[in-house]
Each structure stands twice: as structure tokens, then as C-alpha cells.
Design a protein around this motif. Structure first.
Motif, PDB file in Angstrom:
ATOM      1  N   ILE A 107       2.589   1.534 -64.500  1.00  0.00           N
ATOM      2  CA  ILE A 107       2.444   0.957 -63.162  1.00  0.00           C
ATOM      3  C   ILE A 107       3.781   1.000 -62.444  1.00  0.00           C
ATOM      4  O   ILE A 107       4.817   0.631 -63.019  1.00  0.00           O
ATOM      5  N   TRP A 108       3.761   1.446 -61.198  1.00  0.00           N
ATOM      6  CA  TRP A 108       4.979   1.417 -60.379  1.00  0.00           C
ATOM      7  C   TRP A 108       4.620   0.767 -59.049  1.00  0.00           C
ATOM      8  O   TRP A 108       3.726   1.230 -58.339  1.00  0.00           O
ATOM      9  N   VAL A 109       5.326  -0.303 -58.699  1.00  0.00           N
ATOM     10  CA  VAL A 109       5.055  -1.020 -57.453  1.00  0.00           C
ATOM     11  C   VAL A 109       6.234  -0.855 -56.505  1.00  0.00           C
ATOM     12  O   VAL A 109       7.324  -1.384 -56.746  1.00  0.00           O
ATOM     13  N   ASN A 110       6.022  -0.096 -55.442  1.00  0.00           N
ATOM     14  CA  ASN A 110       7.049   0.119 -54.415  1.00  0.00           C
ATOM     15  C   ASN A 110       6.998  -1.032 -53.410  1.00  0.00           C
ATOM     16  O   ASN A 110       6.384  -0.931 -52.351  1.00  0.00           O
ATOM     17  N   ASN A 111       7.636  -2.136 -53.767  1.00  0.00           N
ATOM     18  CA  ASN A 111       7.572  -3.333 -52.941  1.00  0.00           C
ATOM     19  C   ASN A 111       8.784  -3.528 -52.034  1.00  0.00           C
ATOM     20  O   ASN A 111       8.672  -4.138 -50.974  1.00  0.00           O
ATOM     21  N   ALA A 112       9.948  -3.027 -52.422  1.00  0.00           N
ATOM     22  CA  ALA A 112      11.185  -3.287 -51.673  1.00  0.00           C
ATOM     23  C   ALA A 112      11.057  -2.842 -50.227  1.00  0.00           C
ATOM     24  O   ALA A 112      10.516  -1.775 -49.927  1.00  0.00           O
ATOM     25  N   GLY A 113      11.555  -3.674 -49.328  1.00  0.00           N
ATOM     26  CA  GLY A 113      11.509  -3.327 -47.918  1.00  0.00           C
ATOM     27  C   GLY A 113      12.301  -4.312 -47.082  1.00  0.00           C
ATOM     28  O   GLY A 113      12.641  -5.406 -47.547  1.00  0.00           O
ATOM     29  N   ILE A 114      12.606  -3.930 -45.860  1.00  0.00           N
ATOM     30  CA  ILE A 114      13.276  -4.827 -44.923  1.00  0.00           C
ATOM     31  C   ILE A 114      12.440  -4.942 -43.661  1.00  0.00           C
ATOM     32  O   ILE A 114      11.607  -4.071 -43.372  1.00  0.00           O
ATOM     33  N   PHE A 115      12.675  -6.015 -42.897  1.00  0.00           N
ATOM     34  CA  PHE A 115      11.812  -6.353 -41.775  1.00  0.00           C
ATOM     35  C   PHE A 115      12.654  -6.654 -40.533  1.00  0.00           C
ATOM     36  O   PHE A 115      12.816  -7.800 -40.131  1.00  0.00           O
ATOM     37  N   PRO A 116      13.212  -5.618 -39.909  1.00  0.00           N
ATOM     38  CA  PRO A 116      14.002  -5.849 -38.696  1.00  0.00           C
ATOM     39  C   PRO A 116      13.104  -6.194 -37.513  1.00  0.00           C
ATOM     40  O   PRO A 116      11.988  -5.676 -37.396  1.00  0.00           O
ATOM     41  N   GLN A 117      13.572  -7.078 -36.663  1.00  0.00           N
ATOM     42  CA  GLN A 117      12.841  -7.428 -35.449  1.00  0.00           C
ATOM     43  C   GLN A 117      13.795  -7.273 -34.264  1.00  0.00           C
ATOM     44  O   GLN A 117      14.638  -8.134 -34.032  1.00  0.00           O
ATOM     45  N   THR A 118      13.658  -6.170 -33.563  1.00  0.00           N
ATOM     46  CA  THR A 118      14.546  -5.855 -32.445  1.00  0.00           C
ATOM     47  C   THR A 118      13.756  -5.156 -31.350  1.00  0.00           C
ATOM     48  O   THR A 118      13.012  -4.216 -31.619  1.00  0.00           O
ATOM     49  N   ASP A 119      13.918  -5.627 -30.128  1.00  0.00           N
ATOM     50  CA  ASP A 119      13.248  -4.963 -29.006  1.00  0.00           C
ATOM     51  C   ASP A 119      13.784  -3.541 -28.842  1.00  0.00           C
ATOM     52  O   ASP A 119      14.958  -3.264 -29.138  1.00  0.00           O
ATOM     53  N   VAL A 120      12.941  -2.653 -28.379  1.00  0.00           N
ATOM     54  CA  VAL A 120      13.266  -1.229 -28.305  1.00  0.00           C
ATOM     55  C   VAL A 120      14.629  -0.928 -27.665  1.00  0.00           C
ATOM     56  O   VAL A 120      15.393  -0.125 -28.208  1.00  0.00           O
ATOM     57  N   PRO A 121      14.989  -1.536 -26.530  1.00  0.00           N
ATOM     58  CA  PRO A 121      16.280  -1.191 -25.920  1.00  0.00           C
ATOM     59  C   PRO A 121      17.492  -1.483 -26.809  1.00  0.00           C
ATOM     60  O   PRO A 121      18.537  -0.870 -26.640  1.00  0.00           O
ATOM     61  N   SER A 122      17.327  -2.396 -27.760  1.00  0.00           N
ATOM     62  CA  SER A 122      18.462  -2.793 -28.596  1.00  0.00           C
ATOM     63  C   SER A 122      18.506  -2.092 -29.948  1.00  0.00           C
ATOM     64  O   SER A 122      19.453  -2.287 -30.720  1.00  0.00           O
ATOM     65  N   VAL A 123      17.486  -1.301 -30.260  1.00  0.00           N
ATOM     66  CA  VAL A 123      17.467  -0.595 -31.537  1.00  0.00           C
ATOM     67  C   VAL A 123      18.534   0.492 -31.545  1.00  0.00           C
ATOM     68  O   VAL A 123      18.616   1.292 -30.611  1.00  0.00           O
ATOM     69  N   ASP A 124      19.347   0.511 -32.615  1.00  0.00           N
ATOM     70  CA  ASP A 124      20.378   1.545 -32.713  1.00  0.00           C
ATOM     71  C   ASP A 124      20.086   2.480 -33.884  1.00  0.00           C
ATOM     72  O   ASP A 124      19.172   2.260 -34.680  1.00  0.00           O
ATOM     73  N   THR A 125      20.873   3.521 -33.976  1.00  0.00           N
ATOM     74  CA  THR A 125      20.670   4.539 -35.012  1.00  0.00           C
ATOM     75  C   THR A 125      20.780   3.949 -36.409  1.00  0.00           C
ATOM     76  O   THR A 125      20.007   4.308 -37.311  1.00  0.00           O
ATOM     77  N   LYS A 126      21.718   3.043 -36.595  1.00  0.00           N
ATOM     78  CA  LYS A 126      21.920   2.440 -37.917  1.00  0.00           C
ATOM     79  C   LYS A 126      20.667   1.725 -38.390  1.00  0.00           C
ATOM     80  O   LYS A 126      20.260   1.852 -39.551  1.00  0.00           O
ATOM     81  N   GLN A 127      20.031   0.958 -37.495  1.00  0.00           N
ATOM     82  CA  GLN A 127      18.831   0.220 -37.884  1.00  0.00           C
ATOM     83  C   GLN A 127      17.687   1.165 -38.237  1.00  0.00           C
ATOM     84  O   GLN A 127      16.982   0.955 -39.229  1.00  0.00           O
ATOM     85  N   ILE A 128      17.504   2.205 -37.438  1.00  0.00           N
ATOM     86  CA  ILE A 128      16.443   3.179 -37.720  1.00  0.00           C
ATOM     87  C   ILE A 128      16.675   3.836 -39.079  1.00  0.00           C
ATOM     88  O   ILE A 128      15.773   3.904 -39.923  1.00  0.00           O
TER      89      ILE A 128
END
Length: 269
Positions: A107-128
Motif C-alpha cells: 500500500i502506498w498513500v500519497n497524502n502529503a500536500g500543502i494548501f495555499p490560499q492566495t487570490d490570483v493577482p498575488s500568486v507568484d512563481t514560487k507558490q505555483i
């Protein structure tokens, strides 16, 4: 009228009840939240679990707490190891270690993840870049490494989200990664099915974890969240764990390529 009496007790109508004892699993993002619940929950079913997380200190605390609550009496095990899921080499080492230590990987569970919350105008390359590296690349690397070690078949579970199907303001990048996981799950199921590997995804809705603590801090946020959930309550990590246990068990032996919503109906609410 058709007589179905001859079907009773026949092999084709005998269910495969979940029996997981002795199997070996890797759970990523196991330090907290649903990952911690998955790892401890599988271990309590008799599974030998390697839980991995980039936050090693919190992971080890989680492992200790699990053992303090009587984990050892269930004949499974839960060990914690550091791992960066965005690193293919880290993931490959963990998969190989599972086989080296237990002789198999089921069994392999791919659970790791992050949950950024940023409005589109403020999203930068680093976050993407960071969000895709963890939420998508990490899933792909995990599936690759697991498939390489699952010589006799196995199960891969990916974590999608209701956000893959129902978008909200401030979550454009996150939703895009989870839509990718939904699609990737289907592709992996097609390509790995010939090896006897089933691949499915879970799509949780609003689940009560650290990641959703903000809903209790913003006035009116809880009422707004509940208004979108037909069942009228926030989900618990055990709600998602129960779905996971079904998908990794033999009860789901003919289920692959699916994304199972665990969201109280919010996808359609």
C-alpha cells in the motif's frame, strides 16, 4: 420471476471482507492531520506502516503518541522517517527501504500536500512551483517508486480534494493541483493495472484538521462552510480513514481509477 436462491453462498456472491493484517504501507505527510490518522489507523488494522514527512520532529511525536494509545496491541507497527516528497531520490529510498525491512510493499498513500490560499493577482512563481512540486510531482514520484517495488501487485491511494471539482476564491493553484491528481489517478490506473496495481484517489471535503482551523477564527466562516454541506457537519479524519480502509482492502478488489468523494455531499451541494 427469476429464482436467485442458487446464488446464495456461491463464490461470485461471497464478499471479500477487509483483511489487512501483515501488509506493508507507506504513508506520506504522516506527521499530522489526515496523514497521521491514516498511518495510525492502518497500523491498528495490523499493517506495518512507514510514515514519512519532511517535519521529522512532529512526525516522531506523532509516532510516540500513537504507541502511547495502545498501537502495539494491534500487531501492526508505525515507524517515522524523514522524507521530502518533491525529491524523487528520497521517495525511491523509502520504497526500497520498505521492501528491505518487511520484504514487500502493498500500500502506498500519497497524502502529503500543502494548501495555499492566495487570490490570483498575488500568486507568484514560487507558490505555483512549490505547490505543484509537492501536490503533483510528489504524487507522481510516489506512484513511480511504489510501482517499481510492488512486484506482486498492490494499491496506490492519492489525495485529491473536492477542490478538484468545486473551486473557491483564493484557491486557484491548489485546485489546479488537485484536478491534476484526479486525472493522474486515472492515467496511473490504466498504465499500472497490468501489474496488478490498483490506483484510486480520495477527494475529501471540509475535514476538521489543522489545515482548516481558520474556519473557527473568521466570524461567520463556520456557518458559511456548513451551508455548503448537505449532511450539515464538518467531516472528521476518521471519515476519510474509513474510505481509505475500504479502498486498500480486498473489498475494493475491482475498483481502480476512481476518485471517491468524502465530503458530506458538498461537491453537489
Amino acid at each position: 420471476m427469476t429464482d436467485h436462491s442458487d446464488l446464495q453462498g456461491s463464490p461470485s456472491c461471497t464478499p471479500h471482507y477487509p483483511e489487512l493484517s501483515g501488509r506493508v504501507a507507506v504513508v506520506t505527510g504522516a506527521a499530522r492531520g489526515m496523514g497521521a490518522c491514516f498511518a495510525a489507523g492502518l497500523a491498528r488494522q495490523g499493517v506495518h506502516v512507514l510514515g514519512v514527512d519532511i517535519d521529522e520532529a512532529t512526525l516522531q511525536n506523532t509516532v510516540r503518541e500513537a504507541h502511547q494509545t495502545g498501537l502495539s496491541t494491534h500487531h501492526g507497527s508505525f515507524e517515522g522517517l524523514p522524507c521530502d516528497v518533491s525529491s524523487r531520490s528520497d521517495i525511491q529510498k523509502i520504497a526500497a527501504l520498505a521492501v528491505q525491512q518487511f520484504g514487500r510493499l502493498d500500500i502506498w498513500v500519497n497524502n502529503a500536500g500543502i494548501f495555499p490560499q492566495t487570490d490570483v493577482p498575488s500568486v507568484d512563481t514560487k507558490q505555483i512551483t512549490q505547490t505543484f512540486q509537492i501536490n503533483v510531482n510528489g504524487v507522481f514520484f510516489g506512484a513511480q517508486a511504489a510501482a517499481e517495488q510492488m512486484k506482486h501487485g498492490g494499491v496506490i491511494i492519492n489525495m485529491a480534494s473536492v477542490a478538484a471539482f468545486r473551486v473557491r476564491r483564493g484557491r486557484a493553484v491548489y485546485s489546479a493541483t488537485k484536478a491534476a491528481v484526479h486525472n493522474l489517478t486515472q492515467s496511473l490506473a490504466v498504465e499500472l493495472g497490468g501489474q496488478g496495481i490498483r490506483v484510486n484517489a480520495l477527494a475529501p471535503g471540509f475535514i476538521d484538521t489543522e489545515m482548516t482551523n481558520w474556519v473557527r477564527e473568521i466570524p461567520g466562516a463556520m456557518d458559511k462552510a456548513l451551508s455548503t454541506i448537505p449532511l450539515g457537519r464538518i467531516g472528521e479524519p476518521t471519515d476519510v480513514l474509513n474510505a481509505l480502509l475500504f479502498l486498500v482492502s480486498d473489498a475494493a478488489a475491482y475498483v481502480s481509477g476512481q476518485t471517491l468523494g468524502v465530503d458530506g455531499g458538498s461537491r453537489h451541494g
